[in-house]
Design an enzyme around this catalytic site. Sequence first.
Site, PDB file in Angstrom:
ATOM      1  N   GLY A  55      57.938  27.694 -54.258  1.00 41.04           N
ATOM      2  CA  GLY A  55      58.008  27.927 -55.706  1.00 41.04           C
ATOM      3  C   GLY A  55      58.237  26.578 -56.379  1.00 41.04           C
ATOM      4  O   GLY A  55      59.111  25.807 -55.950  1.00 41.04           O
ATOM      5  N   ALA A  56      57.433  26.295 -57.417  1.00 40.77           N
ATOM      6  CA  ALA A  56      57.408  24.938 -57.978  1.00 40.77           C
ATOM      7  C   ALA A  56      58.788  24.401 -58.383  1.00 40.77           C
ATOM      8  O   ALA A  56      59.173  23.307 -57.963  1.00 40.77           O
ATOM      9  CB  ALA A  56      56.434  24.912 -59.150  1.00 40.77           C
ATOM     10  N   GLN A 207      54.198  36.666 -50.683  1.00 42.16           N
ATOM     11  CA  GLN A 207      55.424  36.340 -51.446  1.00 42.16           C
ATOM     12  C   GLN A 207      55.810  37.456 -52.406  1.00 42.16           C
ATOM     13  O   GLN A 207      56.985  37.619 -52.729  1.00 42.16           O
ATOM     14  CB  GLN A 207      55.222  35.047 -52.249  1.00 42.16           C
ATOM     15  CG  GLN A 207      55.166  33.791 -51.400  1.00 42.16           C
ATOM     16  CD  GLN A 207      53.726  33.386 -51.101  1.00 42.16           C
ATOM     17  OE1 GLN A 207      52.860  34.245 -50.929  1.00 42.16           O
ATOM     18  NE2 GLN A 207      53.469  32.100 -51.017  1.00 42.16           N
ATOM     19  N   ASP A 248      52.279  26.359 -60.853  1.00 39.78           N
ATOM     20  CA  ASP A 248      52.692  25.169 -60.090  1.00 39.78           C
ATOM     21  C   ASP A 248      52.352  23.877 -60.803  1.00 39.78           C
ATOM     22  O   ASP A 248      52.920  22.834 -60.515  1.00 39.78           O
ATOM     23  CB  ASP A 248      52.044  25.184 -58.707  1.00 39.78           C
ATOM     24  CG  ASP A 248      52.634  26.310 -57.890  1.00 39.78           C
ATOM     25  OD1 ASP A 248      52.188  27.458 -58.079  1.00 39.78           O
ATOM     26  OD2 ASP A 248      53.553  26.044 -57.109  1.00 39.78           O
ATOM     27  N   LYS A 259      49.365  30.568 -57.653  1.00 40.71           N
ATOM     28  CA  LYS A 259      49.010  31.133 -56.337  1.00 40.71           C
ATOM     29  C   LYS A 259      47.600  31.721 -56.343  1.00 40.71           C
ATOM     30  O   LYS A 259      47.191  32.371 -57.314  1.00 40.71           O
ATOM     31  CB  LYS A 259      50.057  32.198 -55.978  1.00 40.71           C
ATOM     32  CG  LYS A 259      49.891  32.872 -54.631  1.00 40.71           C
ATOM     33  CD  LYS A 259      49.756  31.909 -53.482  1.00 40.71           C
ATOM     34  CE  LYS A 259      50.926  30.949 -53.375  1.00 40.71           C
ATOM     35  NZ  LYS A 259      50.642  29.797 -52.469  1.00 40.71           N
TER      36      LYS A 259
HETATM   37  O1  MRU Z   1      53.105  28.702 -52.173  1.00 39.56           O
HETATM   38  P1  MRU Z   1      54.284  29.052 -53.034  1.00 39.56           P
HETATM   39  O2  MRU Z   1      55.030  30.266 -52.586  1.00 39.56           O
HETATM   40  O3  MRU Z   1      55.191  27.854 -53.239  1.00 39.56           O
HETATM   41  O4  MRU Z   1      53.625  29.386 -54.433  1.00 39.56           O
HETATM   42  C1  MRU Z   1      54.456  29.759 -55.496  1.00 39.56           C
HETATM   43  C2  MRU Z   1      53.719  30.129 -56.717  1.00 39.56           C
HETATM   44  O5  MRU Z   1      52.513  30.102 -56.782  1.00 39.56           O
HETATM   45  C3  MRU Z   1      54.551  30.453 -57.925  1.00 39.56           C
HETATM   46  O6  MRU Z   1      53.911  31.407 -58.720  1.00 39.56           O
HETATM   47  C4  MRU Z   1      54.752  29.179 -58.739  1.00 39.56           C
HETATM   48  O7  MRU Z   1      55.321  28.173 -57.947  1.00 39.56           O
HETATM   49  C5  MRU Z   1      55.604  29.400 -59.921  1.00 39.56           C
HETATM   50  S1  MRU Z   1      57.294  29.512 -59.466  1.00 39.56           S
HETATM   51  C6  MRU Z   1      58.261  29.807 -60.791  1.00 39.56           C
END
Ligand code: MRU
Length: 369
Positions: A55-56, A207, A248, A259
């Site tokens: 998650g970013a 996720q 992200d 995602k």
């Molecule tokens: O691969 P991940 O689980 O790190 O991807 C996360 C996402 O795509 C989230 O939607 C994004 O980071 C936003 S988090 C507030």
Amino acid sequence: MKINGEPTRTIRLHPESPGIVQVIDQRQLPHQLTWMDLTSVDEAAYAIKDMVVRGAPLIGATAGMGMYLAALEAVSAQDFRRFLEQAAQTLGQTRPTAVNLHWALNSQIQVLQQAATPSEAVDRLRQNAEDILDADEEQCRQIGLHGLSLIEEIYARTGQTVNILTHCNAGWLACVDWGTATSPMYQAHDRGIPLHVWVDETRPRNQGAKLTAWELGQHGVPHTVIPDNAGGHLMQHGQVDLVIVGTDRTTRQGDVANKIGTYLKALAAYDNGVPFYVALPSSTLDWALRDGVREIPIEQRSQEEVKYMDGLSPHGVTSVLICPESSPAANYGFDVTPARLVTGLITERGICPASETGLLSLFPEQAAS
Ligand code: MRU
């Protein structure tokens, strides 16, 4: 947010041993809640790369803490500055898409420049890492308050349970607290507005099914896990009032990387007149990029994540092959939703159109950047 009723952040300094950073091992959820101790920059880099944390915003927060751990190690290095610059490089190469990673590292590098001695570097990098955590929590809380108005407006108009669809996990597990996409949901739920969340399972790592469903459940928010392909059908039948997702990296013109699969949800929402909002703290804005489809680096992960699925069996958590072993698989981690499909961006400063003009109306200090 709460775990078993206890307010909990996703990342913290060990209460008795502040040279240790603790994170929830998200690879074990929803079946097990375990904390992992991080004691070095290499362990912090591993945690990001192997998606112990993800998650970013949380990737950024962990990188910030990773620089603090590196500073502790650098005390005994010959050249502490060089050690820390290499640490920033190691952390910077863990995952390519979430820009929060570089935002947090740049912030720590700037702080490092003010430190004259290794011990001053430790103090300053620790303080800044803690400030990054605090700022993220507050920004996500503000996102929730701004996004709440969208849910309140729908409820005032319909008087019915508000149905929201979300993709992946942009919840408090992806941040320090509150989440981005989930923050308005928690704020609305806590105020007694009836809502229900459609949770995309989010193949290949699931996720949504594993993390978003777990955290909504912990907070008592009604939700239903759906296969990734179901959103369009639900929208055609009036069962989605609003889509909120995270991101992200969002460019200056409002193109949104999130995602893989987010773009298809945006297309379906556009076709069905369902509002499609993206929630983000300003640390996710990349002011240097414009055309997200062409310019945002998209992470590709291992084929194994597509070919195998894990889940709980009577013998514990098991991984199973779901396709012919010899079939190759492709695993693009993210896609880009063009700004024209985004109804609005929910930031800590308010809601704006997904455009350069919209973003600059909230962040005028970036006009010259
Ligand atoms: O691969 P991940 O689980 O790190 O991807 C996360 C996402 O795509 C989230 O939607 C994004 O980071 C936003 S988090 C507030």
